[in-house]
Design a protein around this motif. Structure first.
Motif, PDB file in Angstrom:
ATOM      1  N   ASN A  10      -3.810   5.221  -4.325  1.00  0.00           N
ATOM      2  CA  ASN A  10      -3.055   6.047  -5.256  1.00  0.00           C
ATOM      3  C   ASN A  10      -3.259   7.513  -4.885  1.00  0.00           C
ATOM      4  O   ASN A  10      -4.392   7.985  -4.785  1.00  0.00           O
ATOM      5  CB  ASN A  10      -3.542   5.776  -6.682  1.00  0.00           C
ATOM      6  N   SER A  11      -2.162   8.252  -4.701  1.00  0.00           N
ATOM      7  CA  SER A  11      -2.261   9.646  -4.268  1.00  0.00           C
ATOM      8  C   SER A  11      -3.025  10.516  -5.261  1.00  0.00           C
ATOM      9  O   SER A  11      -3.515  11.581  -4.900  1.00  0.00           O
ATOM     10  CB  SER A  11      -0.866  10.219  -4.031  1.00  0.00           C
ATOM     11  N   ARG A  12      -3.146  10.049  -6.484  1.00  0.00           N
ATOM     12  CA  ARG A  12      -3.910  10.796  -7.488  1.00  0.00           C
ATOM     13  C   ARG A  12      -5.373  10.951  -7.089  1.00  0.00           C
ATOM     14  O   ARG A  12      -6.026  11.926  -7.439  1.00  0.00           O
ATOM     15  CB  ARG A  12      -3.797  10.066  -8.827  1.00  0.00           C
ATOM     16  N   TYR A  13      -5.903   9.991  -6.360  1.00  0.00           N
ATOM     17  CA  TYR A  13      -7.318   9.982  -6.001  1.00  0.00           C
ATOM     18  C   TYR A  13      -7.580  10.312  -4.534  1.00  0.00           C
ATOM     19  O   TYR A  13      -8.710  10.586  -4.164  1.00  0.00           O
ATOM     20  CB  TYR A  13      -7.936   8.616  -6.312  1.00  0.00           C
TER      21      TYR A  13
END
Length: 170
Positions: A10-13
């Motif tokens: 996930n690009s969030r992490y």
């Protein structure tokens, strides 16, 4: 650093080269690794003293930047003189590089203000994946990846100690 997410794609992490974390480096020593931050001068990295505890060997620092991956050897390491391993007090070390860090690597200064309570922050580092419930979910031999997480300073150490008691020595 053990992350609290199971979805490391996930690009969030994830951190990617060029997004502001290229000075967050992997410090390797004696078969182990940890996270470090390239200091403003571009020749020294701040990391954890416990990485060097009871091990022998040569330290190296790996940068992942837009220019690619580059590993530099350390010319010297210095563990904080009052590092206390039982409670991890003063768990700080400096690693001096044999050459200049890549120009594309971000440099960081040390935060010296006292207004962090209530502020949001991002932490970034290398480590194994896992969750708060299960602990680490990747093996020790898995390639470390650089991840990030958002958090907020809700209390200082003295407030935490009042709730946690003497178990929190630092």
């Amino acid at each position: 650093m053990v992350t609290t997410t199971t979805n490391t794609t996930n690009s969030r992490y994830r951190t990617n080269p060029g997004d502001g974390y290229d000075g967050v480096v992997r410090v390797s020593f004696g078969g182990s690794y940890g996270t470090g931050s390239l200091l403003f001068d571009g020749r020294a990295v701040l990391t954890a003293a416990h990485l060097f505890e009871g091990l022998t060997g040569s330290a190296s620092v790996t940068f992942e930047t837009r220019s690619g991956t580059q590993t530099l050897n350390a010319s010297k390491t210095l563990v904080h003189p009052t590092y206390e391993k039982t409670q991890n007090n003063n768990d700080l070390a400096l690693v001096w590089l044999t050459g200049a860090a890549p120009m594309s690597a971000n440099r960081y200064d040390i935060y010296r203000d006292k207004d962090e309570i209530g502020q949001s922050f991002i932490l970034a580092g290398y480590g194994r994946t896992g969750t708060g419930i299960a602990g680490a979910t990747s093996s020790n031999t898995a390639s470390p990846i650089r991840l990030k997480a958002d958090n907020k300073f809700d209390a200082d150490a003295s407030t935490l100690k009042s709730y946690l008691g003497s178990g929190m020595a630092w």
